[in-house]
Design a protein around this motif. Structure first.
Motif, PDB file in Angstrom:
ATOM      1  N   ASP A   3       0.820  -1.208   0.000  1.00 12.67           N
ATOM      2  CA  ASP A   3       0.000   0.000   0.000  1.00 12.67           C
ATOM      3  C   ASP A   3       0.860   1.268   0.000  1.00 12.67           C
ATOM      4  N   SER A   4       2.140   1.111  -0.434  1.00 13.82           N
ATOM      5  CA  SER A   4       3.024   2.239  -0.207  1.00 13.82           C
ATOM      6  C   SER A   4       2.804   3.395  -1.181  1.00 13.82           C
ATOM      7  N   HIS A   5       2.073   3.159  -2.210  1.00 14.20           N
ATOM      8  CA  HIS A   5       1.969   4.269  -3.151  1.00 14.20           C
ATOM      9  C   HIS A   5       0.528   4.626  -3.493  1.00 14.20           C
ATOM     10  N   THR A   6      -0.270   4.655  -2.456  1.00 10.82           N
ATOM     11  CA  THR A   6      -1.672   4.942  -2.695  1.00 10.82           C
ATOM     12  C   THR A   6      -1.921   6.422  -2.938  1.00 10.82           C
ATOM     13  N   GLN A   7      -1.040   7.264  -2.371  1.00 10.64           N
ATOM     14  CA  GLN A   7      -1.282   8.693  -2.576  1.00 10.64           C
ATOM     15  C   GLN A   7      -1.165   9.059  -4.045  1.00 10.64           C
ATOM     16  N   ASP A   8      -1.986   9.953  -4.431  1.00  7.36           N
ATOM     17  CA  ASP A   8      -1.886  10.404  -5.810  1.00  7.36           C
ATOM     18  C   ASP A   8      -0.922  11.576  -5.862  1.00  7.36           C
ATOM     19  N   VAL A   9       0.299  11.250  -6.264  1.00  9.96           N
ATOM     20  CA  VAL A   9       1.288  12.308  -6.282  1.00  9.96           C
ATOM     21  C   VAL A   9       1.564  12.799  -7.679  1.00  9.96           C
ATOM     22  N   GLY A  10       1.077  12.021  -8.638  1.00  9.26           N
ATOM     23  CA  GLY A  10       1.358  12.378 -10.016  1.00  9.26           C
ATOM     24  C   GLY A  10       1.017  13.843 -10.286  1.00  9.26           C
ATOM     25  N   ALA A  11      -0.072  14.264  -9.730  1.00 12.24           N
ATOM     26  CA  ALA A  11      -0.531  15.614  -9.988  1.00 12.24           C
ATOM     27  C   ALA A  11       0.468  16.651  -9.494  1.00 12.24           C
ATOM     28  N   HIS A  12       1.114  16.341  -8.360  1.00  8.08           N
ATOM     29  CA  HIS A  12       1.987  17.352  -7.773  1.00  8.08           C
ATOM     30  C   HIS A  12       3.210  17.631  -8.621  1.00  8.08           C
ATOM     31  N   HIS A  13       3.829  16.574  -9.092  1.00  8.49           N
ATOM     32  CA  HIS A  13       5.124  16.772  -9.717  1.00  8.49           C
ATOM     33  C   HIS A  13       5.164  16.354 -11.168  1.00  8.49           C
ATOM     34  N   LYS A 446       8.168   5.010   8.394  1.00 14.77           N
ATOM     35  CA  LYS A 446       8.321   5.899   7.235  1.00 14.77           C
ATOM     36  C   LYS A 446       8.389   5.092   5.938  1.00 14.77           C
ATOM     37  N   MET A 447       9.018   3.901   6.039  1.00 14.61           N
ATOM     38  CA  MET A 447       9.162   3.077   4.837  1.00 14.61           C
ATOM     39  C   MET A 447       7.838   2.485   4.395  1.00 14.61           C
ATOM     40  N   PHE A 448       7.055   2.008   5.372  1.00 15.64           N
ATOM     41  CA  PHE A 448       5.895   1.198   5.011  1.00 15.64           C
ATOM     42  C   PHE A 448       4.575   1.769   5.524  1.00 15.64           C
ATOM     43  N   GLY A 449       4.634   2.873   6.247  1.00 15.86           N
ATOM     44  CA  GLY A 449       3.404   3.474   6.725  1.00 15.86           C
ATOM     45  C   GLY A 449       2.770   2.767   7.907  1.00 15.86           C
ATOM     46  N   ARG A 450       3.474   1.773   8.454  1.00 13.14           N
ATOM     47  CA  ARG A 450       2.958   1.065   9.621  1.00 13.14           C
ATOM     48  C   ARG A 450       4.042   0.931  10.663  1.00 13.14           C
ATOM     49  N   GLY A 531       0.470  -4.075  10.902  1.00 13.05           N
ATOM     50  CA  GLY A 531       0.986  -3.113  11.878  1.00 13.05           C
ATOM     51  C   GLY A 531       0.058  -1.921  12.038  1.00 13.05           C
ATOM     52  N   LYS A 532       0.179  -1.244  13.174  1.00 11.35           N
ATOM     53  CA  LYS A 532      -0.629  -0.059  13.414  1.00 11.35           C
ATOM     54  C   LYS A 532      -0.248   1.008  12.399  1.00 11.35           C
ATOM     55  N   LYS A 533      -1.239   1.681  11.832  1.00 12.82           N
ATOM     56  CA  LYS A 533      -0.955   2.726  10.849  1.00 12.82           C
ATOM     57  C   LYS A 533      -0.144   3.843  11.490  1.00 12.82           C
ATOM     58  N   ALA A 534       0.844   4.304  10.781  1.00 17.18           N
ATOM     59  CA  ALA A 534       1.685   5.372  11.318  1.00 17.18           C
ATOM     60  C   ALA A 534       1.302   6.695  10.690  1.00 17.18           C
ATOM     61  N   ASP A 535       1.314   7.756  11.516  1.00 17.55           N
ATOM     62  CA  ASP A 535       1.130   9.076  10.909  1.00 17.55           C
ATOM     63  C   ASP A 535       2.480   9.582  10.410  1.00 17.55           C
ATOM     64  N   ARG A 536       2.525  10.855  10.022  1.00 17.51           N
ATOM     65  CA  ARG A 536       3.755  11.366   9.429  1.00 17.51           C
ATOM     66  C   ARG A 536       4.939  11.304  10.376  1.00 17.51           C
ATOM     67  N   ASN A 537       4.696  11.597  11.634  1.00 18.42           N
ATOM     68  CA  ASN A 537       5.817  11.772  12.556  1.00 18.42           C
ATOM     69  C   ASN A 537       5.562  11.015  13.849  1.00 18.42           C
ATOM     70  N   PRO A 538       5.578   9.678  13.796  1.00 13.02           N
ATOM     71  CA  PRO A 538       5.169   8.910  14.972  1.00 13.02           C
ATOM     72  C   PRO A 538       6.106   9.086  16.170  1.00 13.02           C
ATOM     73  N   TRP A 539       7.366   9.427  15.940  1.00 14.66           N
ATOM     74  CA  TRP A 539       8.306   9.532  17.084  1.00 14.66           C
ATOM     75  C   TRP A 539       8.504  10.978  17.520  1.00 14.66           C
ATOM     76  N   HIS A 540       7.740  11.896  16.905  1.00 17.20           N
ATOM     77  CA  HIS A 540       7.938  13.331  17.186  1.00 17.20           C
ATOM     78  C   HIS A 540       9.393  13.707  17.013  1.00 17.20           C
ATOM     79  N   SER A 541       9.880  13.406  15.838  1.00 16.22           N
ATOM     80  CA  SER A 541      11.277  13.649  15.531  1.00 16.22           C
ATOM     81  C   SER A 541      11.403  14.889  14.657  1.00 16.22           C
ATOM     82  N   ASN A 542      12.627  15.351  14.464  1.00 17.18           N
ATOM     83  CA  ASN A 542      12.827  16.682  13.900  1.00 17.18           C
ATOM     84  C   ASN A 542      13.223  16.759  12.437  1.00 17.18           C
ATOM     85  N   PRO A 551       3.892   6.067   3.891  1.00 15.95           N
ATOM     86  CA  PRO A 551       5.186   6.249   3.234  1.00 15.95           C
ATOM     87  C   PRO A 551       5.140   7.432   2.270  1.00 15.95           C
ATOM     88  N   PRO A 552       6.303   8.032   2.012  1.00 13.64           N
ATOM     89  CA  PRO A 552       6.308   9.190   1.116  1.00 13.64           C
ATOM     90  C   PRO A 552       6.033   8.746  -0.315  1.00 13.64           C
TER      91      PRO A 552
END
Lengths: 597, 302
Positions: A3-13, A446-450, A531-542, A551-552
């Motif tokens: 499921d790593s590429h479900t976002q529709d990014v084509g439009a952006h770039h 970040k790699m797999f979204g989970r 695995g539990k779905k991960a949001d963008r910043n699950p570890w509150h990292s910088n 995943p991106p």
């Protein structure tokens, strides 16, 4: 990664949607390539581990009847492990672990995945070259695996492949085709690494986002940068050495055969005109820097993970960078410490000894800065953090044990004993592999979204930490007792008799250590799907990768990120949250965004 | 609950440390018996202990700080960590202090290394042996008493000449006719400066005498002189037989020779023995005995 590429990014770039093969197999996306390196490394980790268990079993019960296992050995070997099979086991164990697991994981998997995301680039500078760098690993994979099935078996002259044992076909049963394939396979690995390193250097120099000055790069990126430079400078020398030995073996050149040649049974090589020590110089000129290639990226990633979970800025950012540069620089003038007893002029040994002893200094500085980071922290004990802390505590042991061998007179005794085996495993298993585990647990979301399961992760960590120490720490003791490495049967020797009990103990723990890794595999694959779905910043990292979706998508960021500050602003007193990402536009702790180029 | 992780690290590290301490007291788990204590063997061991103390200090220091920090600063919700990017003075301190210690370690070993390996420092030998390694055995060549006297002992007043002659015997097979050829046995006597001319006929090997703290690779195409001086005997040649001395535990003082550089499938089989006779007379009795055996066999063949 389904499921790593479900976002529709084509439009952006302006990317057009790619088919399955272009997207996941012959992918030019640095993230997919990184994940490809990760998966193939995982497969080879188990091959390398199985080979190691073979070594351990022989050392614990040499030439004894072992239930079930003995029957697997052919009748012609007397249902026991043949000694040439044993030499193959440890040679291929080291080869697989170094060239097919640790280096591809650290530079191939994490270098690829992290560099563009952490510096705010949409991809590597040369995506096609990046794809090639992975696919050049496949000839290496195939040739290496095929070498197990050729006449005489896979290479058995040690991962160092010293001539004449390796270079003369008749010197050992497995120095024929097996060794030729070994050399060929490593040539492909080298080409792959070279393509990667050129790409990393270019990407880091040219593609940093606005505001990402060199001094705002996370240490992971610094480490990958320095590693890539090391690789680019050292690899040509290994390539040359591999080709020279290949020529010696195939068209009877004599680069490594001394004048006068050598007899093997009734056959004589004929006169040579070369030098066996030449190989050792060329090999270690690459392979000593390679030791740092196998530890620097782990140091960088562990620094980022420790700062994140200490919720505290990394202690001494600049000393950390300088010490990595110091390690890399000194790393090029210490190769002779592998050759103190080789017959090299002992006066050279004195020079190499001085450089080698001094390389302990930057390592010490790094250790103290990690300790400084934990001081006054608010430590979050995630699985990633536990593995990172294990890295620090074990790297201390691996670093300190190196000083014994750096001291030339002490090395006279310790050279080629189990003490060096203990040392290398404290650096490469207890440090690099714990660093890699930390990185996998940390960047998996970040790699797999989970997220990976923390419960299984902690069980895996505790058992690995305990069993790995039980497996590798007693090696120091049998090394002090004088146990030589690479012996198929130590029980012949009187002075090794008292140490045999430890050999059995280490083998039992090694088997348990191997079984423990199955927990990791289960966790890895179950989390991939459930695995539990991960949001963008699950570890509150910088750092920047946490601003991208998990995943991106292809192209990484929805808008080009702007960097306002360094990556370690945790627990800023003027900020409510205990973290302040590099991409956060709030005015707290903010410098003016500077253009990177 | 978070603090339990500090305990886990503490326990595992303490057990590792404990094993090291225990190994020192368990017979056979530490350095093998040192048989050239009066010579540079002691330098090697002293340096080992010096580094052991230095590294133990840093091991305990860093691991205690780590485990303490893991315990003390275990996370609590709502607390904020202290905000610091580093400390310039600390950085300088923990760069300079280890640098100084490392420099001491580095320079304290130069002399021992010179004594062990620099060919210009090779002492004038009392005993010379040519050792030629091959897959998978050691072949030794000993000069007769007369040859040895002619080459070395009678030239003690002229060390340059003595060295030159000994080297010609060792490098060039001078005086090949009446030498003793024997496998896997290193014979010398207590107090004898022993020089080995180390060669290999095929692949790399490494000449390892654990009790002498001696190791040197044998390199194809090269002859490498190595030397040691046993300051303790492990037996004598009596009534046509080798008789081992016993150590304090009542065990025979068996001292072994091993190969320390991978040389093929039979690497582990390159076992030899070191016989340090209690005096020169015992050694010469053995040499005579061995020569007779060798020469009788040669005659029988004809």
């Amino acid at each position: 990664m389904s499921d790593s590429h479900t976002q529709d990014v084509g439009a952006h770039h302006g990317h057009t949607e790619l088919g399955f093969i272009r997207k996941y197999i012959f992918s030019e996306d640095h993230k997919i390539i990184g994940i490809q390196f990760l998966f193939s490394g995982l497969i080879f980790l188990f091959l390398g581990g199985a080979l190691a268990l073979g070594v351990r079993i022989q050392l614990a019960w040499p030439n004894k009847d072992i239930p079930v296992l003995s029957n697997l050995f052919p009748h012609s070997w007397g249902h026991k492990m043949a000694p040439e099979f044993y030499t193959m086991l440890f040679s291929m164990h080291a080869t697989v672990m170094i060239f097919f697991v640790i280096i591809p994981w650290l530079t191939g998997a994490f270098g690829n995945f992290l560099i563009p995301l952490m510096i705010g680039a949409r991809d590597m500078a040369f995506p096609k070259l990046n794809m090639l760098s992975y696919w050049f690993m496949w000839p290496a994979f195939i040739i290496l695996l095929a070498s197990f099935f050729v006449d005489g078996g896979a290479a058995g002259a040690g991962w160092t492949s010293y001539p004449l044992l390796a270079s003369i076909n008749l010197a050992a049963p497995n120095s024929g085709m097996g060794q030729v394939l070994w050399l060929t396979s490593l040539l492909f690995v080298g080409i792959s690494s070279m393509m990667g390193s050129v790409n990393y250097i270019t990407t880091i120099i040219n593609l940093r986002a606005t505001g990402m000055t060199l001094n705002r790069m996370p240490l992971s990126v610094w480490a990958m940068f320095i590693t890539a430079i090391l690789q680019a400078m050292a690899l040509p020398v290994l390539t040359v050495a591999l080709i020279l030995q290949l020529l010696d073996k195939t068209i009877n050149t004599t680069f490594f055969l001394p004048p006068g040649g050598a007899p093997f049974g009734n056959w004589h090589t004929g006169p040579g005109g070369g030098q066996p020590l030449l190989w050792q110089h060329l090999f270690w000129f690459y392979s000593h820097p390679a030791v740092y290639i196998m530890i620097l990226p782990a140091m960088g990633m562990v620094s980022d993970i420790i700062a994140t979970f200490c919720r505290k800025p990394l202690f001494g950012y600049k000393p950390m960078v300088y010490s990595m540069v110091g390690i890399a620089g000194l790393g090029f003038i210490v190769w002779g410490h592998h050759m103190f007893q080789s017959g090299m002029d002992p006066r050279l040994g004195t020079g190499f000894m001085l450089a080698t002893i001094m390389i302990a200094l930057p390592s010490a500085v790094k250790t103290f800065n990690w300790l400084g980071t934990t001081w006054g922290a608010n430590i979050q004990y995630t699985t990633a953090m536990l593995n990172a802390l294990a890295f620090v505590s074990m790297f201390v042991i691996g670093g300190l044990s190196g000083i014994f061998m750096a001291a030339t007179p002490v090395d006279v005794y310790f050279h080629d004993t189990y003490f060096i085996v203990a040392h290398i495993h404290y650096v490469l298993f207890m440090s690099s592999i714990f660093g890699i585990f930390a990185a996998i647990y940390f960047w998996f979301p970040k790699m797999f979204g989970r997220l990976m399961s923390e419960r299984l992760g902690k069980i895996h960590f505790v058992l690995t930490f305990v069993f790995a120490n039980c497996t590798f720490f007693p090696m120091h003791i049998i090394g002090i007792g004088g146990h030589p490495r690479r012996y198929a049967d130590p029980t012949l020797y009187k002075f090794l008799e008292p140490l045999q009990g430890l050999n059995v103990f280490m083998t039992v723990c090694a088997i348990l250590l191997g079984l423990t890794q199955l927990i990791f595999v289960v966790n890895f694959f179950l989390s991939l799907v459930w695995g539990k779905k991960a949001d963008r910043n699950p570890w509150h990292s910088n750092s920047l990768e946490w601003s991208a979706p998990s995943p991106p998508p292809h192209g990484n960021f929805e808008t080009e990120p702007v960097v306002y500050r360094g990556p370690y602003e945790y627990g800023h007193p003027d900020h409510n949250e205990d973290y302040l990402p590099q991409f956060d536009p709030s005015t707290v702790g903010r410098g003016t965004p500077v253009h990177a180029h | 609950m978070q603090k339990v992780w500090a305990v886990l690290f503490g326990v595992v590290l303490a057990l590792c440390f404990g094993l090291f301490v225990a190994a020192y007291f368990i017979p056979g788990w530490w350095l093998p018996h040192l048989a050239n204590e009066g010579n540079w063997g002691k330098d090697v061991d002293n340096l080992f202990y010096f580094i052991l103390w230095a590294t133990t200090f840093f091991f305990v220091l860093t691991e205690v700080i780590l485990v303490y920090a893991m315990f003390k600063f275990a996370g609590e919700p709502g607390r904020k960590a202290s905000y610091t990017h580093g400390n310039h003075k600390l950085e300088i301190a923990w760069t300079i202090v280890p640098a100084a210690i490392l420099l001491v370690i580095a320079f304290s070993q130069v002399q021992a290394w010179e004594k062990i390996k620099y060919q210009s420092r090779a002492p004038l030998p009392d005993q010379i042996i040519e050792v030629s390694a091959r897959q998978f055995e050691w072949r030794m060549r000993y000069p007769t008493v007369k040859t040895r006297d002619d080459l070395v002992s009678n030239w003690k007043g002229d060390p340059t000449k003595a060295n030159k002659l000994a080297d010609r015997w060792g490098y060039d097979y001078l005086a090949d006719f009446d030498d003793l050829h024997i496998g896997n046995e290193v014979h010398t006597w207590k107090g004898a400066q022993t020089r080995i001319y180390l060669k290999t006929r095929d692949v790399l090997h490494s000449f390892f005498l654990p009790n002498m703290r001696l190791k040197q690779d044998a390199v194809p195409g090269k002859t490498i002189p190595v030397w040691f001086q046993p300051t303790e005997a492990n037996g004598e040649f009596k009534d046509g037989k080798w008789v081992y001395d016993k150590d304090e535990g009542g065990k025979e003082k068996v001292w072994e020779l091993a190969c320390a550089e991978l040389c093929g499938w039979g690497h582990y089989k390159m076992q030899g023995h070191l016989y340090v006779h209690k005096d020169k007379a015992s050694y010469e009795a053995w040499l005579q005995h061995a020569l007779e055996k060798q020469n009788v066999r040669t005659r029988e063949k004809k």
